[in-house]
Write an enzyme that holds these catalytic residues in place. Sequence first.
Site, PDB file in Angstrom:
ATOM      1  N   GLY A  99       0.875  -1.635   0.150  1.00 49.05           N
ATOM      2  CA  GLY A  99       0.031  -0.337  -0.169  1.00 49.05           C
ATOM      3  C   GLY A  99       1.006   1.335  -0.098  1.00 49.05           C
TER       4      GLY A  99
ATOM      5  N   MET B 183       1.982  10.334   1.610  1.00 47.50           N
ATOM      6  CA  MET B 183       3.475  10.507   2.561  1.00 47.50           C
ATOM      7  C   MET B 183       4.606   9.535   2.251  1.00 47.50           C
ATOM      8  SD  MET B 183       3.403  13.207   5.667  1.00 47.50           S
ATOM      9  CE  MET B 183       5.159  13.317   5.267  1.00 47.50           C
ATOM     10  N   GLY B 184       4.192   7.733   2.277  1.00 52.67           N
ATOM     11  CA  GLY B 184       5.230   7.264   2.089  1.00 52.67           C
ATOM     12  C   GLY B 184       4.544   5.776   1.484  1.00 52.67           C
TER      13      GLY B 184
ATOM     14  N   ASP C  21      -7.351  10.673  14.091  1.00 51.04           N
ATOM     15  CA  ASP C  21      -7.192  10.558  12.756  1.00 51.04           C
ATOM     16  C   ASP C  21      -8.130   9.130  12.477  1.00 51.04           C
ATOM     17  OD1 ASP C  21      -7.505  10.646  10.465  1.00 51.04           O
ATOM     18  OD2 ASP C  21      -5.389  10.086   9.769  1.00 51.04           O
TER      19      ASP C  21
ATOM     20  N   LYS D 158       6.948   0.742   6.731  1.00 52.73           N
ATOM     21  CA  LYS D 158       6.836   2.300   5.898  1.00 52.73           C
ATOM     22  C   LYS D 158       7.845   2.937   5.680  1.00 52.73           C
ATOM     23  CE  LYS D 158       4.357   5.616   8.775  1.00 52.73           C
ATOM     24  NZ  LYS D 158       3.341   6.137   8.712  1.00 52.73           N
TER      25      LYS D 158
ATOM     26  N   GLY E 216       0.458   5.785   0.753  1.00 51.84           N
ATOM     27  CA  GLY E 216      -0.110   6.831   1.272  1.00 51.84           C
ATOM     28  C   GLY E 216       0.854   8.046   0.480  1.00 51.84           C
TER      29      GLY E 216
ATOM     30  N   VAL F  50       4.240   1.685   1.909  1.00 50.69           N
ATOM     31  CA  VAL F  50       4.352   0.881   2.637  1.00 50.69           C
ATOM     32  C   VAL F  50       4.471  -1.079   2.266  1.00 50.69           C
ATOM     33  CG1 VAL F  50       2.766  -1.456   4.668  1.00 50.69           C
ATOM     34  CG2 VAL F  50       2.119   1.474   4.025  1.00 50.69           C
TER      35      VAL F  50
END
Length: 425
Positions: free
Chosen positions: A24, A28-29, A138, A45, A26, A31
Amino acid sequence: MPTTPLSPEDPVALGDFELLGRIGQGGMGQVFLGESLGGEPAAVKVIKPSVVDSQSRQRFAQEIEVLKTIWGPRIAAFLGADPEAEQPWLATEYVDGPDLARHVKDQGPLPAVLTAALGAILAEALSAVHTQGLLHRDLKPANILLGPNGPKIIDFGLAAFTESHVSLTAPNQVVGTPVCMAPEQAAGEKPLTPAVDVYALGTVLLFAATGHYPHQAATPYMVFHLVTDPDSAPDLSDAPADLVPLLTDMLAHRAQDRPSLVEVVQRCRSVIEAHGLKIAQARRRLTAHTARRHNPAAPSPAPAPSAALPPTVPFTNPATAIAPAASAAQEPSPPAADVVPTPTLPASPVVAEAPEPPAAAPAAPGDTTHGTHGEHPAPGRPSKSPRHREEPSRTLRHSVQARKTAERIRAAYAAGAPFAPSRTA
């Protein structure tokens, strides 16, 4: 979402973790599915090279320090990290299962009694986090992984100490996922209280039971407007009648009007008992329900956590700019209703701009799964920090089954790969 093979430019190892495949990404990164020296699976991550700067490193280091202080049976465990490495990385427990966002998208909403069981489990877990002096800030469906032993909470990238007034965000910015954000958090109020997580849990339970959020609109700014407007009532359509009173209270506009997490647990138990079950029975049914729906054919780990929601991004405080006034940060994002988990990582500092769907990190939706191993163990590839010992010669350290799976994926990928097998790092 199945794990995909490593790309030629991906590291093959970080610290003592060997990387087997991608699960996966996102804002900023990225995984990865990794494995420790002792064969422990992990969601690793890594911050994207394009966003590695002093501020992102500081956020990442803060996330790591927060994770070191959090513990509990419903929290994905911290396994290791190196924020000073050339490629900063963080490893957390790999949870083999989809995230809640992916599960609801693929299988539909949960029955009322199972939603109540989920509520009791998560409320108790969050309460333990609060006693450690932290807030999640979050919580959303993509950050709830439905593993073989029950749900687990991931991604404490925005977690903050309840008494802290320090922030890495600009004065007029708030960070989080709009459709799951409490009114006071959306308005930029500080310091925040445990009530923000109660509200977020209310949005998660509403989504679990109906497939939609209390406030949805075409853009984050429109959602902000609805969330911060005291006259805009949450949409509880399709919510089970026995959950409506609890959801109404959890989604109250004023923080002081929301129940405590202990009360949430008690009220969820009352709903379960009204259905003739004990809490332990309901918990087992929830786990059996989500495990049964999880693709049994997949031979190895399948889903992973994720980042699946309208993006978690920094927004200018709606109190100072909500209108269509434009700013670069106002990029339109997919409608809040368009919730499809995207693999996210166990705790991506999604503070930057990751939208809603799938996520995938250790295990779920975001969601996704199984691993592979890349070729090209180029010596300089894995980023190491001074704290990590040099590895003389790297060899595969995982189980025979994992190795065979990795070889099959590598073979299938190499057949159509647009790069030459002899490519070096």
